[in-house]
Write an enzyme that holds these catalytic residues in place. Structure first.
Site, PDB file in Angstrom:
ATOM      1  N   GLY A 477       0.843  -1.187   0.000  1.00  0.00           N
ATOM      2  CA  GLY A 477       0.000   0.000   0.000  1.00  0.00           C
ATOM      3  C   GLY A 477       0.882   1.242   0.000  1.00  0.00           C
ATOM      4  O   GLY A 477       0.399   2.364   0.086  1.00  0.00           O
ATOM      5  N   ARG A 642      17.931   9.700  -2.540  1.00  0.00           N
ATOM      6  CA  ARG A 642      17.103  10.399  -3.508  1.00  0.00           C
ATOM      7  C   ARG A 642      15.662   9.929  -3.371  1.00  0.00           C
ATOM      8  O   ARG A 642      15.391   8.736  -3.267  1.00  0.00           O
ATOM      9  CB  ARG A 642      17.604  10.084  -4.919  1.00  0.00           C
ATOM     10  CG  ARG A 642      16.867  10.842  -5.991  1.00  0.00           C
ATOM     11  CD  ARG A 642      17.539  10.583  -7.315  1.00  0.00           C
ATOM     12  NE  ARG A 642      16.847  11.268  -8.392  1.00  0.00           N
ATOM     13  CZ  ARG A 642      16.864  10.838  -9.643  1.00  0.00           C
ATOM     14  NH1 ARG A 642      17.532   9.739  -9.966  1.00  0.00           N
ATOM     15  NH2 ARG A 642      16.227  11.506 -10.568  1.00  0.00           N
ATOM     16  N   LEU A 644      12.420   9.082  -4.921  1.00  0.00           N
ATOM     17  CA  LEU A 644      11.953   8.771  -6.279  1.00  0.00           C
ATOM     18  C   LEU A 644      10.547   9.294  -6.511  1.00  0.00           C
ATOM     19  O   LEU A 644      10.183   9.655  -7.627  1.00  0.00           O
ATOM     20  CB  LEU A 644      11.985   7.257  -6.522  1.00  0.00           C
ATOM     21  CG  LEU A 644      13.362   6.603  -6.402  1.00  0.00           C
ATOM     22  CD1 LEU A 644      13.284   5.126  -6.766  1.00  0.00           C
ATOM     23  CD2 LEU A 644      14.386   7.307  -7.283  1.00  0.00           C
ATOM     24  N   PRO A 646       8.233  11.900  -4.393  1.00  0.00           N
ATOM     25  CA  PRO A 646       8.014  12.737  -3.193  1.00  0.00           C
ATOM     26  C   PRO A 646       6.588  12.662  -2.656  1.00  0.00           C
ATOM     27  O   PRO A 646       6.373  12.857  -1.456  1.00  0.00           O
ATOM     28  CB  PRO A 646       8.321  14.156  -3.677  1.00  0.00           C
ATOM     29  CG  PRO A 646       9.094  13.999  -4.941  1.00  0.00           C
ATOM     30  CD  PRO A 646       8.701  12.682  -5.542  1.00  0.00           C
ATOM     31  N   LYS A 647       5.629  12.356  -3.517  1.00  0.00           N
ATOM     32  CA  LYS A 647       4.238  12.267  -3.052  1.00  0.00           C
ATOM     33  C   LYS A 647       4.053  11.016  -2.198  1.00  0.00           C
ATOM     34  O   LYS A 647       3.600  11.101  -1.055  1.00  0.00           O
ATOM     35  CB  LYS A 647       3.299  12.252  -4.263  1.00  0.00           C
ATOM     36  CG  LYS A 647       1.840  12.445  -3.938  1.00  0.00           C
ATOM     37  CD  LYS A 647       1.026  12.452  -5.244  1.00  0.00           C
ATOM     38  CE  LYS A 647      -0.443  12.610  -4.987  1.00  0.00           C
ATOM     39  NZ  LYS A 647      -0.803  14.006  -4.668  1.00  0.00           N
ATOM     40  N   GLU A 719       9.774   2.985   6.939  1.00  0.00           N
ATOM     41  CA  GLU A 719       9.827   2.788   8.393  1.00  0.00           C
ATOM     42  C   GLU A 719      10.444   3.954   9.152  1.00  0.00           C
ATOM     43  O   GLU A 719      10.084   4.224  10.297  1.00  0.00           O
ATOM     44  CB  GLU A 719      10.589   1.499   8.715  1.00  0.00           C
ATOM     45  CG  GLU A 719      10.011   0.376   7.872  1.00  0.00           C
ATOM     46  CD  GLU A 719      10.470  -1.008   8.224  1.00  0.00           C
ATOM     47  OE1 GLU A 719      10.194  -1.449   9.339  1.00  0.00           O
ATOM     48  OE2 GLU A 719      11.073  -1.654   7.359  1.00  0.00           O
TER      49      GLU A 719
HETATM   50 MO1  MOS Z   1       8.431  -3.883   8.226  1.00  0.00          MO
HETATM   51  S1  MOS Z   1       8.177  -4.096  10.243  1.00  0.00           S
HETATM   52  O1  MOS Z   1       9.757  -4.926   7.997  1.00  0.00           O
HETATM   53  O2  MOS Z   1       6.978  -4.433   7.533  1.00  0.00           O
END
Ligand code: MOS
Length: 754
Positions: A477, A642, A644, A646-647, A719
């Site tokens: 997603g 970089r 790729l 930005p949105k 993350e």
């Molecule tokens: Mo991430 S916790 O490796 O989906």
């Protein structure tokens, strides 16, 4: 029902042949999702499909004495009741297996031992969902219950504890700390938190007498296939795992969970398609969680703020069956310069389901502790917390001695301070006001590893003028479909409406699990390579096809630009569209097998330590009259190579900020001590951040390409946004109220002590 494969032609305007790399590009899968066309795992339906529903244990520890299914078996529509007493055997994933990792290593219904509340103890399959639910409620299970251990005191001496593990060490922290003129010694606790993606887990299993097709919500279709092949005892070629679209995962969908086995075994036994979905309350038991952590941080510093020692001892809970280490020292060894450092860890067992990675595993709770301690140090020194961090910055990863490939932590601090208006901050607690409200301003650093694995991708140019890329990875997603399309656009010059991306199917060429923020850096070089090879194959075909205007011309004299094959010294417009040449040759498609190497195999990368960095600034407002605290502003600056897209990138950071507010103020899975029931297993009681809780969020990217990662210079971004948000907020709370929150989430009761 025909499957919705991503077809972007209907939704995207033809763009000029201009690269969309680095441009804010809307998701190519967006229209399928907003129109309800995209099928998620539990949306699949087939003739003859039946429903399985689990019976979940109502004790947290003990033994099953008997299961009485006589009444359930006679109920309308019931086809099958399975439990440990009558299930055909399932297998463990063996050692040395083909990269298979299950979320819970114990096979479904393996024995009569109950190790956590909500463990599946039986299942009912019936013609309708309601019949399965009713019959599951009529299965009577008698238990010999024991008192479970779900203590949140992780130093409990009664508990079985796995041996202390040294994760990183340099110098001697004990002597350095003992002689340091300034010392911080504090313990921080982060609670159990539960993944609550919008799309819950679900499986539709179809066994046709010979092979399985599994429709899953999976962050790793290849790993899912490997695990299911081993646990079901069938050859890999007899399983196909499909996960076209996902309503997010946050790590909870990295590895297969027992409900998937439930669907598969029922389908095999009945030779009918079987659907299982995991309802919200069971999302809190048998599909993973981030474990509770307890971390003691000791920092020794000089009076000028220079660190002399950093010592992190952490422990986290794990389940009875699986050893899960939360890796709270992910960022500690290299975030700041210090000659003496030690990170140790220990695991303690609790009667809970298996923990699993959650967004920024380890780094997120780890940085809550380390960055909170840095703020405490700044307060003790009377030093600005931004200054303190600038002072301890390093361009060398002192845990390995290697320079960072691209680290701009200082600039993150400076740019963030500028955008936030940090220079207007007055340090004294409660000294800043906005009308009747007290303002608190806090800051914390972020870090997450930059990874790149090996990958393959297939790229083909077709006689309808389209280009297609495929790979058995998946889009959680986050925008993976779109990144594929952007690279194809960049390489071939074809507009997005002539680009097809196929993923989320284990029968494609194997691809990476969507975990650790690895996919973008891993897959983009393989797509680029595949596109170059496909274009080269196209030029070879143009040169070798009789009747082609390029017949007999050396391939080196030809070029492929914006979908046109032409003489490289002449403009693209003078050439021929590639699809015309394919038709002339009566060839449907030319192919390129793209490859990329893992980071450790790249000589330019081996010299470096590769990580992403960032800084979050947070503002809270505190109304002491009614004890009301709000997060009113977040400014995040991210140094992730970089950018790729930005949105899509900013979406990830904003979403993470929202999740970070939940971590700081709301989220905590509460286990009832007598039976280990996660009592707040619903959205009324397990509080997550809502739109009303979400402040203005400003995201800035530094956008320095990191060429150690590959030609696009991109690092992952899924993350890092969560790392550092909670300590920025709790530092802001301290600035507003004088209350230091060392145990998350911050509660009104804590703030009333101000
Ligand atoms: Mo991430 S916790 O490796 O989906």
């Amino acid at each position: 029902m025909p499957e919705a494969i991503l077809d972007t032609a209907a939704s995207q305007p033809a763009s000029a042949a201009q690269s969309v790399i680095g441009k804010p590009t809307p998701r190519i899968d967006g229209p399928l999702k907003t129109t309800g066309t995209a099928q998620y795992a539990a949306d699949y339906h087939f003739p003859g499909l039946v429903y399985a529903w689990p019976v979940a244990s109502t004790i947290g520890s003990g033994e099953i004495l008997a299961i009485d299914a006589a009444k359930a078996q006679k109920m309308p529509g019931v086809l099958l009741v399975l439990h440990h007493g009558n299930i055909a055997s399932l297998y463990h994933v063996g050692p040395g297996s083909y990269s298979g990792r299950a979320g819970e290593s114990r096979p479904l219904f393996a024995d009569n031992i109950v190790r956590y509340y909500g463990q599946y103890v039986a299942m009912v399959v019936a013609e309708t969902l309601e019949q399965a639910q009713a019959a599951a409620a009529a299965v009577h299970v008698s238990y010999q219950a024991q008192t479970p251990n779900v203590s949140t005191e992780l130093n409990d001496p009664q508990t079985e504890e796995l041996p202390l593990h040294t994760e990183s060490k340099r110098g001697n922290v004990e002597t350095a700390f003992a002689s340091a003129p300034v010392q911080i010694d504090a313990t921080y606790v982060t609670p159990t938190v539960t993944h609550n993606p919008m799309e819950m887990h679900g499986t539709v299993a179809v066994w046709d007498g010979h092979r399985f097709t599994l429709y899953e919500s999976s962050q790793g279709v290849v790993n899912h296939l490997n695990v299911m092949a081993e646990m079901l005892g069938v050859p890999r070629e007899n399983i196909q795992v499909i996960s076209r679209f996902m309503g997010s995962g946050f790590g909870g969908k990295l590895f297969p969970w027992p409900h998937s086995l439930m669907a598969a075994i029922a389908s095999r036994q009945l030779v009918r398609p079987v659907k299982v979905y995991v309802p919200r309350d069971l999302m809190f038991t048998a599909v993973g969680h981030r474990p509770e952590t307890q971390q003691r941080i000791r920092i020794g510093a000089q009076k000028d703020g220079k660190l002399v020692s950093l010592h992190q001892d952490y422990r986290n809970h794990t389940s009875l069956g699986d050893d899960f280490r939360e890796n709270c020292g992910e960022a500690t060894p290299f975030l700041y310069s210090t000659p003496n450092l030690l990170v140790t860890s220990a695991l303690v067992r609790r009667n809970v389901g298996a923990p699993t990675p959650m967004r920024g595993p380890g780094a997120v709770p780890g940085l809550f502790a380390v960055e909170s301690a840095m703020d405490e140090l700044a307060v003790q020194l009377g030093m600005d917390p931004v200054e303190l961090r600038l002072k301890n910055d390093t361009l060398i990863d002192e845990s390995t001695g290697k320079p960072f490939s691209s680290r701009h932590y200082k600039e993150c601090l400076q740019v963030g301070a500028e955008h936030f208006g940090w220079s207007r901050r007055t340090a004294a607690v409660g000294s800043m006001k906005q009308g009747d409200l007290i303002l608190g301003w806090g800051v914390a650093g972020a870090s997450w590893g930059a990874f790149r694995g090996g990958a393959q991708a297939q790229v083909s140019l077709h006689d309808d003028g389209s280009v297609r890329a495929s790979c058995a990875t998946q889009d959680v997603g986050t925008g993976t479909y779109t990144i594929f399309a952007q690279v194809l656009n960049d390489k071939t010059g074809l507009p997005l409406n002539r680009i097809q991306v196929v993923l989320g199917d284990s029968s494609l060429i194997p691809g990476p699990t969507s975990g650790g923020s690895v996919v973008t850096a891993t897959i983009t070089p393989a797509i680029a390579d595949g596109a170059e090879k496909a274009m080269r194959a196209m030029l070879e075909l143009a040169s070798s096809t009789p009747g082609s205007p390029f017949h007999g011309k050396p391939v080196s004299s030809l070029a492929f630009t914006d979908g046109m094959v032409h003489i490289h010294t002449q403009p693209a417009g003078s050439g021929q569209p590639f699809q015309q040449l394919l038709r002339l040759a009566n060839v449907e498609a030319v192919h390129g097998a793209g490859q990329s190497d893992p980071l450790y195999a790249l000589p330019q990368a081996r010299k470096y330590s590769t990580h992403s960095f960032g800084v979050h600034f947070a503002e809270v407002t505190w109304d002491p009259g009614i004890a009301r605290l709000r997060v009113s502003r977040i400014v995040s600056v991210i140094d992730a190579g970089r950018i790729l897209n930005p949105k899509a990138g900013a979406n990830q950071i904003m979403g993470a900020a929202v999740m970070g507010i939940g971590m700081a103020l709301f989220e905590s899975t509460q286990y009832e001590p007598n039976n280990a029931h996660p009592i707040n297993n619903n959205f009324a009681d397990y509080i997550v951040t809502t739109a009303a809780d979400s402040p203005s969020i400003e995201v800035h990217f530094l956008d320095y390409p990191d060429y150690a990662m590959g030609e696009y210079g991109a690092r992952g971004i899924g993350e890092i946004g969560l790392a550092g948000v909670a300590p920025a907020i709790t530092s802001a709370i301290h600035h507003a109220t004088g209350v230091r929150v060392r145990r998350l989430p911050a509660r009104i009761e804590d703030l009333l002590k101000s």
